[in-house]
Design a protein around this motif. Sequence first.
Motif: not given
Length: 135
Positions: A69-72, A110-117
């Motif tokens: 979710r943090n893009g890593t 990522f935005s919070d919602s994109m990171g979660g998705a």
Amino acid sequence: MKSRFAILAAALGAVLFASANAAIAQERLCHSTDPVTTLKEMSEAIYVCWKPPAGTAGMSLTLQFSLRRNGTLIGKPRATYSDLGTDPQLSRAFVASILKALDDALPLPFSDSMGGAIAGRMLAPRFTAAREGAS
């Protein structure tokens, strides 16, 4: 004759200036901190960092990987499809350019919602170098 040379020199200078500006703009986009909110933006953020080496036109590679979710990156990317031609040196350069693009693009902001998705989902982008003469 001098005026033709001056016009040609000015045109060449404008092209070189535009190319330099395009390279700077691409570098800025590659390291953007704008939040990624869609799959399309995620793909663009990775692809904008990719510069296929000369001579690799038509080569293609699909990688499979997941992101946190943090893009890593989670683990190592795995090749699921490749069409790398017959020259081993060009093939290695092509694969290295893709891995460098991932390294340059990640972590994605990522935005919070994109990171979660997106977290933990398998992604499989295909990288294909444009064929000579293709636009």
